[in-house]
Design a protein around this motif. Structure first.
Motif, PDB file in Angstrom:
ATOM      1  N   ALA A 109       0.853  -1.186   0.000  1.00 46.06           N
ATOM      2  CA  ALA A 109       0.000   0.000   0.000  1.00 46.06           C
ATOM      3  C   ALA A 109       0.889   1.236   0.000  1.00 46.06           C
ATOM      4  O   ALA A 109       2.112   1.136  -0.153  1.00 46.06           O
ATOM      5  N   ALA A 110       0.296   2.405   0.174  1.00 43.88           N
ATOM      6  CA  ALA A 110       1.039   3.662   0.090  1.00 43.88           C
ATOM      7  C   ALA A 110       2.260   3.646   1.012  1.00 43.88           C
ATOM      8  O   ALA A 110       2.145   3.341   2.203  1.00 43.88           O
ATOM      9  N   GLY A 111       3.425   3.948   0.450  1.00 45.74           N
ATOM     10  CA  GLY A 111       4.675   3.987   1.201  1.00 45.74           C
ATOM     11  C   GLY A 111       5.478   2.711   1.116  1.00 45.74           C
ATOM     12  O   GLY A 111       6.669   2.711   1.432  1.00 45.74           O
ATOM     13  N   ASP A 112       4.857   1.607   0.700  1.00 43.10           N
ATOM     14  CA  ASP A 112       5.546   0.322   0.629  1.00 43.10           C
ATOM     15  C   ASP A 112       6.246   0.149  -0.719  1.00 43.10           C
ATOM     16  O   ASP A 112       5.845   0.735  -1.730  1.00 43.10           O
ATOM     17  N   SER A 113       7.260  -0.708  -0.725  1.00 44.51           N
ATOM     18  CA  SER A 113       8.018  -1.002  -1.944  1.00 44.51           C
ATOM     19  C   SER A 113       8.131  -2.504  -2.131  1.00 44.51           C
ATOM     20  O   SER A 113       8.001  -3.277  -1.171  1.00 44.51           O
ATOM     21  N   PHE A 114       8.418  -2.911  -3.358  1.00 47.56           N
ATOM     22  CA  PHE A 114       8.564  -4.328  -3.685  1.00 47.56           C
ATOM     23  C   PHE A 114       9.624  -4.430  -4.774  1.00 47.56           C
ATOM     24  O   PHE A 114       9.647  -3.612  -5.705  1.00 47.56           O
TER      25      PHE A 114
END
Length: 336
Positions: A109-114
């Motif tokens: 979600a907002a703010g997360d990275s992958f």
């Protein structure tokens, strides 16, 4: 911190870009994605739905930054490994669901990275209607070469196969990404001039490696040496002859070493045995054969072409690796 990324620069000026920044045409969106990411398949959640795509890009050295969204729910898969790219997907809003191992998935979600290395592993994702991404496309060779300079050797080869979520608002990665974006001026040039590109590129790659390895549980200090010629040659043989593979002993003889030396070389530089490497190539070959199946082909006939006899065990390994059963892949081929 990243809400205005690639919309306004740090002085509040709107970014300029050659080419469209918005599109409702699937062909135009596909052309943009091939340019900045790689070829892959897009399936909108609802048939005959037009996109409302945001398409903005900037460059930091050899890293391509994109502010991107389809504007509609989509499923993406079949990322082309030959493009040789690592994707870092940073979610600004909405939700993405990403493939992980063993048929599992993780949402960002907002703010997360992958991060996923599409040159080393398969990958799919689902994006909801409200998704907005700030993505990085980085050639695998760039990251590996920077890792080699910093570590004195290549990272554990298993790192490249790990698909992991990381970061979060306030994390080192998120803070560095915001700094990098603020360094880009409205015309696409870097605030500190062209010399800043190499430094920012290296900073982003090093921080990415740190975060990636921490989440994967593979410490960067466990660097490995470059693969000897006989390991590389054995990989070529196994990839080319995966449908009807020779024995590991026969492969060792062809590359001029003992079976034990070949196994030691794979463990030391690839983090796996030759048998494990061959099983992966065979599974990937079977997967591609299903994707390219002809009318009348069945799971049984395609499996037989690849020398698989135990269909139950094959289905289990296939699901663990690709997140779906072989029958599902074949059904998608027929649907398309």
């Amino acid at each position: 911190m990243l809400d205005q990324a690639l919309l306004l620069d740090d002085a509040g000026r709107p970014f300029t870009q050659n080419g469209p920044t918005f599109s409702e045409d699937w062909d135009q969106v596909a052309a943009f994605c091939r340019q900045v990411y790689m070829p892959f398949r897009v399936q909108p959640a609802a048939p005959r739905t037009a996109p409302a795509a945001t398409m903005r890009l900037a460059q930091i050295g050899r890293i391509t930054l994109t502010r991107f969204a389809y504007g509609v729910p989509v499923h993406l898969d079949r990322f082309d490994p030959d493009a040789g790219n690592i994707l870092v997907l940073n979610t600004l809003r909405g939700t993405l669901r990403h493939q992980q191992d063993g048929g599992q998935h993780v949402s960002t979600a907002a703010g997360d990275s992958f991060v996923v290395d599409c040159s080393r592993t398969d990958y799919w994702l689902d994006a909801d209607a409200s998704h907005m991404q700030l993505n990085l496309t980085i050639p695998h060779d760039v990251v590996e070469n920077i890792a080699t300079r910093w570590l004195g050797g290549r990272p554990d080869p298993q790192l490249w196969t790990q698909r992991v979520a990381f970061g979060g608002t306030g994390s080192r990665w998120h803070t560095l990404l915001a700094y990098a974006v603020r360094s880009i001026q409205a015309d696409g040039s870097l605030l500190l001039g062209t010399n800043a590109a190499a430094h920012l590129e290296e900073m982003l790659c090093v921080e990415l490696l740190q975060a990636w390895s921490e989440r994967a549980g593979l410490p960067l200090r466990a660097a490995t040496a470059a693969a000897p010629h006989y390991v590389c040659r054995a990989e070529q043989i196994m990839a080319a002859e995966a449908a009807q593979p020779p024995t590991i002993g026969a492969i060792a003889e062809r590359v001029g070493v003992s079976t034990r030396a070949l196994s030691d070389g794979f463990r030391r530089t690839r983090g796996m045995t030759p048998q494990q490497f061959l099983r992966q190539r065979r599974l990937e070959g079977f997967h591609r054969a299903l994707q390219q199946a002809r009318p009348g082909d069945t799971i049984t006939t395609v499996a037989a072409d690849w020398g698989f006899v135990n269909l139950g065990a094959l289905a289990k390994r296939y699901y663990e690796h690709f997140g779906q059963l072989p029958s599902r892949t074949l059904a998608q081929r027929r649907h398309n």
